[in-house]
Motif scaffolding. Structure first.
Motif, PDB file in Angstrom:
ATOM      1  N   PRO A  78      37.402  64.302  38.414  1.00  0.00           N
ATOM      2  CA  PRO A  78      36.348  63.277  38.473  1.00  0.00           C
ATOM      3  C   PRO A  78      35.412  63.408  37.267  1.00  0.00           C
ATOM      4  O   PRO A  78      35.139  64.515  36.794  1.00  0.00           O
ATOM      5  CB  PRO A  78      35.594  63.608  39.775  1.00  0.00           C
ATOM      6  CG  PRO A  78      36.503  64.486  40.563  1.00  0.00           C
ATOM      7  CD  PRO A  78      37.383  65.179  39.569  1.00  0.00           C
ATOM      8  N   LEU A  79      34.925  62.311  36.768  1.00  0.00           N
ATOM      9  CA  LEU A  79      34.072  62.308  35.573  1.00  0.00           C
ATOM     10  C   LEU A  79      32.816  63.146  35.749  1.00  0.00           C
ATOM     11  O   LEU A  79      32.348  63.757  34.798  1.00  0.00           O
ATOM     12  CB  LEU A  79      33.691  60.871  35.198  1.00  0.00           C
ATOM     13  CG  LEU A  79      34.795  60.043  34.540  1.00  0.00           C
ATOM     14  CD1 LEU A  79      34.303  58.635  34.255  1.00  0.00           C
ATOM     15  CD2 LEU A  79      35.256  60.705  33.260  1.00  0.00           C
ATOM     16  N   THR A 101      47.282  76.016  32.306  1.00  0.00           N
ATOM     17  CA  THR A 101      46.357  76.053  33.441  1.00  0.00           C
ATOM     18  C   THR A 101      45.172  75.137  33.203  1.00  0.00           C
ATOM     19  O   THR A 101      44.770  74.372  34.095  1.00  0.00           O
ATOM     20  CB  THR A 101      45.871  77.504  33.670  1.00  0.00           C
ATOM     21  OG1 THR A 101      47.009  78.329  33.905  1.00  0.00           O
ATOM     22  CG2 THR A 101      44.920  77.599  34.839  1.00  0.00           C
ATOM     23  N   ILE A 102      44.614  75.186  32.001  1.00  0.00           N
ATOM     24  CA  ILE A 102      43.476  74.325  31.667  1.00  0.00           C
ATOM     25  C   ILE A 102      43.895  72.858  31.732  1.00  0.00           C
ATOM     26  O   ILE A 102      43.188  72.016  32.299  1.00  0.00           O
ATOM     27  CB  ILE A 102      42.901  74.689  30.280  1.00  0.00           C
ATOM     28  CG1 ILE A 102      42.206  76.049  30.334  1.00  0.00           C
ATOM     29  CG2 ILE A 102      41.929  73.610  29.790  1.00  0.00           C
ATOM     30  CD1 ILE A 102      41.799  76.604  28.969  1.00  0.00           C
ATOM     31  N   SER A 103      45.058  72.555  31.181  1.00  0.00           N
ATOM     32  CA  SER A 103      45.551  71.172  31.174  1.00  0.00           C
ATOM     33  C   SER A 103      45.725  70.637  32.591  1.00  0.00           C
ATOM     34  O   SER A 103      45.369  69.493  32.884  1.00  0.00           O
ATOM     35  CB  SER A 103      46.876  71.081  30.436  1.00  0.00           C
ATOM     36  OG  SER A 103      46.731  71.476  29.106  1.00  0.00           O
ATOM     37  N   GLN A 104      46.259  71.445  33.474  1.00  0.00           N
ATOM     38  CA  GLN A 104      46.466  71.014  34.860  1.00  0.00           C
ATOM     39  C   GLN A 104      45.137  70.718  35.553  1.00  0.00           C
ATOM     40  O   GLN A 104      45.048  69.799  36.368  1.00  0.00           O
ATOM     41  CB  GLN A 104      47.230  72.075  35.640  1.00  0.00           C
ATOM     42  CG  GLN A 104      48.680  72.167  35.250  1.00  0.00           C
ATOM     43  CD  GLN A 104      49.399  73.316  35.938  1.00  0.00           C
ATOM     44  OE1 GLN A 104      48.827  73.992  36.782  1.00  0.00           O
ATOM     45  NE2 GLN A 104      50.649  73.522  35.565  1.00  0.00           N
ATOM     46  N   ARG A 105      44.106  71.484  35.227  1.00  0.00           N
ATOM     47  CA  ARG A 105      42.798  71.251  35.844  1.00  0.00           C
ATOM     48  C   ARG A 105      42.174  69.936  35.366  1.00  0.00           C
ATOM     49  O   ARG A 105      41.384  69.329  36.084  1.00  0.00           O
ATOM     50  CB  ARG A 105      41.857  72.413  35.565  1.00  0.00           C
ATOM     51  CG  ARG A 105      42.238  73.681  36.295  1.00  0.00           C
ATOM     52  CD  ARG A 105      41.123  74.709  36.308  1.00  0.00           C
ATOM     53  NE  ARG A 105      40.388  74.860  35.086  1.00  0.00           N
ATOM     54  CZ  ARG A 105      40.423  75.957  34.305  1.00  0.00           C
ATOM     55  NH1 ARG A 105      41.168  76.991  34.630  1.00  0.00           N
ATOM     56  NH2 ARG A 105      39.694  76.005  33.211  1.00  0.00           N
ATOM     57  N   PHE A 106      42.520  69.495  34.151  1.00  0.00           N
ATOM     58  CA  PHE A 106      41.936  68.271  33.607  1.00  0.00           C
ATOM     59  C   PHE A 106      42.611  67.007  34.143  1.00  0.00           C
ATOM     60  O   PHE A 106      42.061  65.925  34.014  1.00  0.00           O
ATOM     61  CB  PHE A 106      41.984  68.280  32.072  1.00  0.00           C
ATOM     62  CG  PHE A 106      40.815  68.983  31.453  1.00  0.00           C
ATOM     63  CD1 PHE A 106      39.609  68.320  31.259  1.00  0.00           C
ATOM     64  CD2 PHE A 106      40.904  70.310  31.077  1.00  0.00           C
ATOM     65  CE1 PHE A 106      38.527  68.966  30.694  1.00  0.00           C
ATOM     66  CE2 PHE A 106      39.837  70.967  30.514  1.00  0.00           C
ATOM     67  CZ  PHE A 106      38.629  70.295  30.320  1.00  0.00           C
ATOM     68  N   ILE A 107      43.767  67.153  34.758  1.00  0.00           N
ATOM     69  CA  ILE A 107      44.462  65.983  35.306  1.00  0.00           C
ATOM     70  C   ILE A 107      43.690  65.504  36.538  1.00  0.00           C
ATOM     71  O   ILE A 107      43.421  66.263  37.455  1.00  0.00           O
ATOM     72  CB  ILE A 107      45.924  66.321  35.673  1.00  0.00           C
ATOM     73  CG1 ILE A 107      46.690  66.696  34.412  1.00  0.00           C
ATOM     74  CG2 ILE A 107      46.589  65.162  36.406  1.00  0.00           C
ATOM     75  CD1 ILE A 107      48.089  67.192  34.672  1.00  0.00           C
ATOM     76  N   ASN A 108      43.329  64.244  36.532  1.00  0.00           N
ATOM     77  CA  ASN A 108      42.646  63.592  37.658  1.00  0.00           C
ATOM     78  C   ASN A 108      41.300  64.215  38.024  1.00  0.00           C
ATOM     79  O   ASN A 108      40.879  64.150  39.174  1.00  0.00           O
ATOM     80  CB  ASN A 108      43.549  63.575  38.908  1.00  0.00           C
ATOM     81  CG  ASN A 108      44.816  62.778  38.679  1.00  0.00           C
ATOM     82  OD1 ASN A 108      44.814  61.768  37.973  1.00  0.00           O
ATOM     83  ND2 ASN A 108      45.910  63.229  39.259  1.00  0.00           N
TER      84      ASN A 108
END
Length: 168
Positions: free
Chosen positions: A135-136, A126-133
């Protein structure tokens, strides 16, 4: 016996429960000294105890999972309990019941570890999916959220990231 009093036990039960055979003889099977729980950690009610059901209904009860606190080690032992009523001369009420325990502590411990591992894998996914794309401008907040979630999962009182300046 027909009143729910323990009349005998074997050395395996003695070892499994932490009570001597002499300590259990004559006590009620629903005695409060048994600290029993269900797999969900709730208290195991007397009316659901397999021996009590078999004695009251005259029907056998098989494979009930129960945690019983070992009298000496003070740690829960997980057992599979079966209770079979015995009758004499065609009576409808049992004259006694035979209760057997099978130690399943290793299986329960393994199941709990696998469940925790699956929860961790789900959290990481779940955490990994949130980090995809992401915004900085949201990266710092998302890192804080991820750290918080990982810390709660690990039951840690704090979780930090150290940022090193290797040049200075």
């Amino acid at each position: 016996d027909q009143n729910g009093k323990i009349t005998d036990a074997n050395p395996a039960a003695e070892s499994l429960l932490g009570f001597t055979i002499e300590q259990v003889k004559g006590i009620d099977m629903l005695d409060a000294s048994w600290d029993a729980i269900k797999p969900n950690q709730s208290i195991f009610p007397n009316e659901e105890f397999p021996g009590h059901i078999a004695l009251q209904t005259g029907q056998p009860v098989f494979n009930v999972v129960m945690g019983v606190k070992h009298a000496i080690r003070k740690k829960y032992v997980w057992i599979l309990v079966s209770a079979v009523p015995e009758f004499t001369n065609g009576d409808t009420k049992p004259c006694r019941i035979f209760i057997s325990f099978t130690d399943i502590s290793d299986q329960i411990d393994l199941e709990n570890k696998l469940r925790q591992r699956n929860k961790l894998f789900h959290l990481i996914s779940t955490i990994s999916q949130r980090f995809i794309n992401i915004p900085l401008e949201h990266l710092s907040d998302e890192i804080d959220t991820a750290i918080k979630e990982l810390g709660e999962f690990a039951k840690a009182d704090r979780l930090v990231i150290f940022d090193y300046d290797f040049i200075n």
